[in-house]
Write an enzyme that holds these catalytic residues in place. Structure first.
Site, PDB file in Angstrom:
ATOM      1  N   HIS A  75      -0.450   4.555  -0.071  1.00 25.10           N
ATOM      2  CA  HIS A  75      -1.175   5.766   0.352  1.00 25.10           C
ATOM      3  C   HIS A  75      -0.442   6.432   1.507  1.00 25.10           C
ATOM      4  O   HIS A  75      -0.467   5.954   2.636  1.00 25.10           O
ATOM      5  CB  HIS A  75      -2.610   5.411   0.756  1.00 25.10           C
ATOM      6  CG  HIS A  75      -3.449   4.983  -0.401  1.00 25.10           C
ATOM      7  ND1 HIS A  75      -3.570   3.659  -0.769  1.00 25.10           N
ATOM      8  CD2 HIS A  75      -4.187   5.687  -1.296  1.00 25.10           C
ATOM      9  CE1 HIS A  75      -4.366   3.577  -1.832  1.00 25.10           C
ATOM     10  NE2 HIS A  75      -4.746   4.794  -2.180  1.00 25.10           N
TER      11      HIS A  75
ATOM     12  N   ASP B 118       0.833  -1.200   0.000  1.00 26.45           N
ATOM     13  CA  ASP B 118       0.000   0.000   0.000  1.00 26.45           C
ATOM     14  C   ASP B 118       0.872   1.255   0.000  1.00 26.45           C
ATOM     15  O   ASP B 118       1.757   1.390   0.831  1.00 26.45           O
ATOM     16  CB  ASP B 118      -0.862  -0.045   1.275  1.00 26.45           C
ATOM     17  CG  ASP B 118      -2.060   0.873   1.220  1.00 26.45           C
ATOM     18  OD1 ASP B 118      -2.003   1.876   0.490  1.00 26.45           O
ATOM     19  OD2 ASP B 118      -3.045   0.580   1.921  1.00 26.45           O
TER      20      ASP B 118
HETATM   21  C1  B12 Z   1      -4.840   9.790  -3.230  1.00 24.20           C
HETATM   22  C2  B12 Z   1      -5.297   8.370  -3.431  1.00 24.20           C
HETATM   23  C3  B12 Z   1      -4.472   7.503  -4.101  1.00 24.20           C
HETATM   24  C4  B12 Z   1      -3.076   7.902  -4.541  1.00 24.20           C
HETATM   25  C5  B12 Z   1      -2.135   7.799  -3.335  1.00 24.20           C
HETATM   26  C6  B12 Z   1      -0.960   8.734  -3.440  1.00 24.20           C
HETATM   27  C7  B12 Z   1      -0.071   8.590  -2.236  1.00 24.20           C
HETATM   28  N1  B12 Z   1       1.159   8.146  -2.446  1.00 24.20           N
HETATM   29  O1  B12 Z   1      -0.461   8.848  -1.137  1.00 24.20           O
HETATM   30  C8  B12 Z   1      -2.791   6.839  -5.638  1.00 24.20           C
HETATM   31  C9  B12 Z   1      -3.222   7.374  -6.986  1.00 24.20           C
HETATM   32  C10 B12 Z   1      -1.342   6.334  -5.741  1.00 24.20           C
HETATM   33  C11 B12 Z   1      -3.755   5.743  -5.242  1.00 24.20           C
HETATM   34  C12 B12 Z   1      -3.637   4.440  -5.671  1.00 24.20           C
HETATM   35  C13 B12 Z   1      -4.561   3.450  -5.383  1.00 24.20           C
HETATM   36  N2  B12 Z   1      -5.734   3.609  -4.739  1.00 24.20           N
HETATM   37 CO1  B12 Z   1      -6.233   5.206  -3.852  1.00 24.20          CO
HETATM   38  N3  B12 Z   1      -6.970   6.692  -3.129  1.00 24.20           N
HETATM   39  C14 B12 Z   1      -6.567   7.941  -2.959  1.00 24.20           C
HETATM   40  C15 B12 Z   1      -7.671   8.791  -2.297  1.00 24.20           C
HETATM   41  C16 B12 Z   1      -8.343   9.589  -3.386  1.00 24.20           C
HETATM   42  C17 B12 Z   1      -7.215   9.723  -1.204  1.00 24.20           C
HETATM   43  C18 B12 Z   1      -6.341   9.072  -0.125  1.00 24.20           C
HETATM   44  C19 B12 Z   1      -5.863  10.108   0.817  1.00 24.20           C
HETATM   45  O2  B12 Z   1      -4.742  10.573   0.722  1.00 24.20           O
HETATM   46  N4  B12 Z   1      -6.727  10.544   1.729  1.00 24.20           N
HETATM   47  C20 B12 Z   1      -6.477  11.568   2.695  1.00 24.20           C
HETATM   48  C21 B12 Z   1      -5.945  10.959   3.996  1.00 24.20           C
HETATM   49  C22 B12 Z   1      -5.728  12.060   5.000  1.00 24.20           C
HETATM   50  O3  B12 Z   1      -6.902  10.044   4.483  1.00 24.20           O
HETATM   51  P1  B12 Z   1      -6.636   8.520   4.706  1.00 24.20           P
HETATM   52  O4  B12 Z   1      -5.522   8.049   3.861  1.00 24.20           O
HETATM   53  O5  B12 Z   1      -7.890   7.787   4.599  1.00 24.20           O
HETATM   54  O6  B12 Z   1      -6.133   8.426   6.227  1.00 24.20           O
HETATM   55  C23 B12 Z   1      -6.948   8.892   7.299  1.00 24.20           C
HETATM   56  C24 B12 Z   1      -7.902   7.851   7.833  1.00 24.20           C
HETATM   57  O7  B12 Z   1      -8.114   6.748   6.963  1.00 24.20           O
HETATM   58  C25 B12 Z   1      -7.369   7.464   9.131  1.00 24.20           C
HETATM   59  N5  B12 Z   1      -6.520   6.295   9.277  1.00 24.20           N
HETATM   60  C26 B12 Z   1      -5.508   5.868   8.505  1.00 24.20           C
HETATM   61  N6  B12 Z   1      -4.848   4.836   9.066  1.00 24.20           N
HETATM   62  C27 B12 Z   1      -5.453   4.597  10.242  1.00 24.20           C
HETATM   63  C28 B12 Z   1      -5.162   3.661  11.234  1.00 24.20           C
HETATM   64  C29 B12 Z   1      -5.954   3.638  12.373  1.00 24.20           C
HETATM   65  C30 B12 Z   1      -5.670   2.639  13.425  1.00 24.20           C
HETATM   66  C31 B12 Z   1      -7.038   4.545  12.503  1.00 24.20           C
HETATM   67  C32 B12 Z   1      -7.889   4.495  13.690  1.00 24.20           C
HETATM   68  C33 B12 Z   1      -7.288   5.470  11.524  1.00 24.20           C
HETATM   69  C34 B12 Z   1      -6.498   5.511  10.394  1.00 24.20           C
HETATM   70  O8  B12 Z   1      -6.636   8.559   9.571  1.00 24.20           O
HETATM   71  C35 B12 Z   1      -6.031   9.182   8.457  1.00 24.20           C
HETATM   72  C36 B12 Z   1      -5.850  10.633   8.737  1.00 24.20           C
HETATM   73  O9  B12 Z   1      -7.073  11.287   8.906  1.00 24.20           O
HETATM   74  C37 B12 Z   1      -8.610   7.697  -1.720  1.00 24.20           C
HETATM   75  C38 B12 Z   1     -10.084   8.067  -1.641  1.00 24.20           C
HETATM   76  C39 B12 Z   1     -10.363   8.913  -0.456  1.00 24.20           C
HETATM   77  N7  B12 Z   1     -10.985  10.002  -0.689  1.00 24.20           N
HETATM   78  O10 B12 Z   1     -10.012   8.540   0.675  1.00 24.20           O
HETATM   79  C40 B12 Z   1      -8.365   6.527  -2.661  1.00 24.20           C
HETATM   80  C41 B12 Z   1      -8.545   5.114  -2.167  1.00 24.20           C
HETATM   81  C42 B12 Z   1      -7.918   4.973  -0.797  1.00 24.20           C
HETATM   82  N8  B12 Z   1      -7.752   4.339  -3.140  1.00 24.20           N
HETATM   83  C43 B12 Z   1      -8.324   3.221  -3.436  1.00 24.20           C
HETATM   84  C44 B12 Z   1      -7.753   2.284  -4.331  1.00 24.20           C
HETATM   85  C45 B12 Z   1      -8.607   1.071  -4.640  1.00 24.20           C
HETATM   86  C46 B12 Z   1      -6.509   2.494  -4.910  1.00 24.20           C
HETATM   87  C47 B12 Z   1      -5.796   1.526  -5.839  1.00 24.20           C
HETATM   88  C48 B12 Z   1      -5.852   0.079  -5.399  1.00 24.20           C
HETATM   89  C49 B12 Z   1      -6.306   1.597  -7.278  1.00 24.20           C
HETATM   90  C50 B12 Z   1      -7.003   2.811  -7.649  1.00 24.20           C
HETATM   91  N9  B12 Z   1      -8.303   2.728  -7.664  1.00 24.20           N
HETATM   92  O11 B12 Z   1      -6.367   3.787  -7.976  1.00 24.20           O
HETATM   93  C51 B12 Z   1      -4.370   2.054  -5.838  1.00 24.20           C
HETATM   94  C52 B12 Z   1      -3.528   1.287  -4.833  1.00 24.20           C
HETATM   95  C53 B12 Z   1      -2.075   1.642  -4.897  1.00 24.20           C
HETATM   96  C54 B12 Z   1      -1.300   1.040  -3.797  1.00 24.20           C
HETATM   97  N10 B12 Z   1      -0.437   0.096  -4.098  1.00 24.20           N
HETATM   98  O12 B12 Z   1      -1.446   1.393  -2.680  1.00 24.20           O
HETATM   99  C55 B12 Z   1      -9.633   3.033  -2.729  1.00 24.20           C
HETATM  100  C56 B12 Z   1      -9.578   1.984  -1.633  1.00 24.20           C
HETATM  101  C57 B12 Z   1     -10.808   1.119  -1.672  1.00 24.20           C
HETATM  102  C58 B12 Z   1     -11.015   0.276  -0.462  1.00 24.20           C
HETATM  103  N11 B12 Z   1     -10.086   0.135   0.478  1.00 24.20           N
HETATM  104  O13 B12 Z   1     -12.069  -0.285  -0.386  1.00 24.20           O
HETATM  105  C59 B12 Z   1      -9.997   4.468  -2.262  1.00 24.20           C
HETATM  106  C60 B12 Z   1     -10.773   4.535  -0.963  1.00 24.20           C
HETATM  107  C61 B12 Z   1     -10.777   5.127  -3.409  1.00 24.20           C
HETATM  108  C62 B12 Z   1     -12.101   4.437  -3.645  1.00 24.20           C
HETATM  109  N12 B12 Z   1     -13.154   4.916  -3.059  1.00 24.20           N
HETATM  110  O14 B12 Z   1     -12.160   3.483  -4.393  1.00 24.20           O
HETATM  111  N13 B12 Z   1      -4.743   6.201  -4.441  1.00 24.20           N
END
Ligand code: B12
Lengths: 467, 140
Positions: free
Chosen positions: B16, B14
């Site tokens: 992200h 992963d």
């Molecule tokens: C940007 C992004 C990408 C970028 C990442 C760039 C990078 N290097 O960071 C790129 C384009 C590379 C990417 C690729 C992929 N992505 Co993407 N991505 C996103 C996106 C749009 C935003 C992620 C982000 O940065 N969010 C902002 C941060 C602040 O939030 P966060 O990561 O969720 O973290 C917060 C919480 O989750 C939480 N949290 C995190 N960890 C933990 C742990 C604990 C214990 C707790 C309590 C809370 C917690 O706290 C964090 C801070 O607030 C999301 C959709 C979304 N809106 O969330 C999809 C998303 C995460 N991606 C997804 C997918 C499927 C992929 C890919 C598999 C294919 C694709 N569709 O593009 C690939 C996988 C690549 C890989 N090997 O990892 C899906 C995941 C689906 C799922 N899990 O069911 C999402 C949800 C989009 C969707 N709705 O389909 N992605």
């Protein structure tokens, strides 16, 4: 003229190098067998006679020496997790020019204690835990050590929270406290330990090894030979005030029993899309391959490369190769005659020694297919951009095919994940001056650097080959 | 009082990275000592870091949907490595698509995780849960 004498008491040969520091040039080199069992001064006298036969009598302004005689600086280290503090301790010791006979990780056992007593190292390096982290392991290991009768100095360079208690546990022994080799997770801090090792080497070990008998002949400092080579390579890469270095390099010393590799380069990922895994690497890194050597460790080379490649490179039949390997087992001091089968075999062995040792020293790149496509994960040092390869060691100095042998240090399409230099200039240390220049660099870095730049002969320029 | 030590990172293949960085700052701000392993972290890396640093908890993120697969066997490996009973928590988007979170949580608890969090959990909620899990309220 202001001649300075540089001496390397090697395990087999005592090598002497005379330098005129006024003119900034090499006056001559010579060697003779090391005489550790009688008086180390004897071998030195003989080498000097030979040298002076070439240069005439010289009135030395100073004499400096390094040594790897009497087994070198023999060390045991113990850490906690193998890839973390145990590896950090290992790195620190190798960087100080030590011969590391054993690396323990996790808790030392009763069987380990027997081994420690049997090896009876010159120094024991005890580490484990980041600062404020795990104390259990290092305390346990200190207690285990305290339970056996030993007489070697111990350096404590682990979790600072446990340092004083370890010292108390080991009361009655020579104990040196030092900064943690890994104060924070993933942060290497090996310089203080390297310094401490060298201090102990100076104050204690050269006397214990009977090297001080020669000390009346020597005015300057002593250090382990690999440490001198390390300094020379650092200077050659980085340069000094008034003289520029030649840039990032690797150096390969193929010996009879072991092969040493030095790399002077940062080696961290070049682009942002590569994820780095594992301990960060020091700019100046040394590794030693204990199973790779031209006489005592030929079987290690054959095991690593496979008999097929040895046959292919030597252009000898498998029967002939096996026959010669047997011969080498019985006669470790054989030197090949020109045109002989042994010369062909030595070519293959040296080539594979270099390939194996450099491949183990270099990092690797792993391709991982994620859902997004290809991602790269790097572990270890990336040497692909390194532009200079320095080679030394009898088997490389004597042959005329040095460049061909040395090109095996470079990247090969057969192993695309190995991060070895893509193309590099090859230089050979034909006069065996690296250790001497490391010694000289302590006092006259500019002269040492100029001599190296002049004396390390160019031997071609190589790129990726197909083999 | 000695700071509580957290090992954090994004598990598996992963990449992200954004949430991971936010959590690093939020946890540090909240007074934890945080060892951040970044993205693409293997189970072994979490464990090695936790051993050396005598960590109080391992906080695993998984965003790309393969969390369940990546987390399998983590508890057993911790036990094997001598980290018996170390709190394991996981969050992010730990499974694919919309599933009933109670079911998901149960599956992760069966795998030996102390807590599993649903998508969209805020850093403040996470910090509070960690304080509770590590009994920090009583000590303070
Ligand atoms: C940007 C992004 C990408 C970028 C990442 C760039 C990078 N290097 O960071 C790129 C384009 C590379 C990417 C690729 C992929 N992505 Co993407 N991505 C996103 C996106 C749009 C935003 C992620 C982000 O940065 N969010 C902002 C941060 C602040 O939030 P966060 O990561 O969720 O973290 C917060 C919480 O989750 C939480 N949290 C995190 N960890 C933990 C742990 C604990 C214990 C707790 C309590 C809370 C917690 O706290 C964090 C801070 O607030 C999301 C959709 C979304 N809106 O969330 C999809 C998303 C995460 N991606 C997804 C997918 C499927 C992929 C890919 C598999 C294919 C694709 N569709 O593009 C690939 C996988 C690549 C890989 N090997 O990892 C899906 C995941 C689906 C799922 N899990 O069911 C999402 C949800 C989009 C969707 N709705 O389909 N992605």
């Amino acid at each position: 003229m202001k001649p300075v004498l540089l001496i390397d008491f090697g395990s087999t040969y005592t090598k002497v190098t005379a330098v005129d520091v006024e003119a900034g040039c090499l006056l001559g080199t010579a060697d003779s067998f090391t005489t550790i069992h009688t008086d180390i001064g004897e071998g030195l006298e003989k080498a000097l006679e030979k040298l002076h036969a070439k240069t005439g009598e010289l009135d030395y302004a100073a004499r400096y020496a390094c040594s790897s005689a009497a087994g070198g600086l023999r060390m045991i280290t113990s850490g906690l997790v193998p890839e973390l503090t145990a590896e950090a301790a290992h790195q620190a010791s190798l960087g100080a020019g030590a011969k590391v006979l054993k690396v323990f990780s996790f808790q030392i056992t009763e069987d380990d204690l027997e081994e420690i007593l049997r090896i009876n190292p010159d120094i024991f390096l005890l580490v484990g835990g980041t600062d404020g982290g795990n104390t259990e392991c290092i305390l346990h290991n200190a207690r285990m050590l305290a339970s056996i009768p030993f007489d070697f100095p111990v350096i404590i360079a682990g979790n600072r929270t446990a340092a004083r208690e370890c010292e108390r546990i080991l009361e009655g022994h020579e104990v040196h406290l030092c900064e943690n080799v890994m104060p924070k997770f993933g942060v290497l801090n090996i310089e203080p330990v390297r310094k401490k090792i060298r201090e102990i080497f100076l104050n204690r070990i050269i006397h214990a090894k009977g090297l001080s008998e020669a000390s009346e002949l020597i005015s300057g400092i002593l250090m382990p030979t690999p440490s001198a080579v390390m300094r020379a390579m650092h200077l050659l890469a980085k340069g000094c005030e008034g003289e520029s270095g030649i840039g990032d390099l690797i150096a390969v010393d193929v010996g009879g029993a072991t092969t040493d590799i030095y790399s002077m380069t940062d080696g961290m990922p070049q682009d942002a899309s590569t994820v780095y895994k594992g301990l960060p690497e020091p700019f100046d890194k040394r590794t030693v391959e204990g199973d790779i050597g031209m006489r005592y460790s030929v079987h290690g080379i054959v095991d690593a490369a496979g008999i097929g490649r040895i046959c292919q490179l030597s252009q000898l039949s498998q029967e002939r190769v096996e026959e010669l390997l047997e011969l080498l087992d019985e006669h470790k001091d054989m030197i090949p005659e020109s045109g002989s089968d042994l010369e062909k075999l030595d070519f293959a062995l040296a080539s594979m020694a270099i390939e194996t040792a450099v491949a183990r020293h270099a990092g690797t790149m792993e391709e991982t297919y994620t859902l997004m496509g290809l991602t790269y994960v790097q572990s270890g040092k990336d040497l692909r951009h390194v532009g200079q390869v320095i080679v030394t060691g009898g088997s490389l100095i004597r042959t005329t095919r040095t460049g061909e042998i040395a090109s095996h240090a470079l990247a090969s399409p057969a192993a695309p994940m190995s991060l070895r230099p893509l193309k590099a200039e090859i230089r050979v240390d034909r006069k065996y001056i690296l250790a001497a220049m490391g010694l000289l660099s302590e006092y006259e870095p500019q002269i040492a650097l100029r001599i190296m730049k002049k004396e390390l002969e160019h031997d071609g320029y190589s790129e990726q080959k197909n083999s | 009082m000695k700071k509580k030590v957290l090992v954090i990172g994004v598990i598996g293949a992963d990449v992200h990275a954004v949430g991971n960085r936010i959590l690093y700052h939020a946890f540090t701000e909240a007074g934890f000592e945080v060892i951040n392993l970044g993205v693409m972290v293997s189970q072994e890396e979490y464990i090695a870091a936790a051993i050396e640093s005598a960590a109080d908890a391992i906080v695993i993120s998984s965003l790309y949907g393969q969390g369940e697969l990546d987390c399998r066997g983590m508890r057993e490996k911790c036990d094997e490595a001598g980290l018996k009973g170390i709190p394991l928590v996981v969050g992010g988007n730990i499974v694919i698509g919309k599933q009933k979170f109670e079911d998901v949580e149960k599956r992760f608890k069966d795998m030996g995780f102390d807590r599993a969090f649903p998508p969209g959990t805020l850093p403040e909620t996470t910090i509070e849960a960690l304080r509770e899990l590590l009994h920090m309220e009583e000590e303070a």
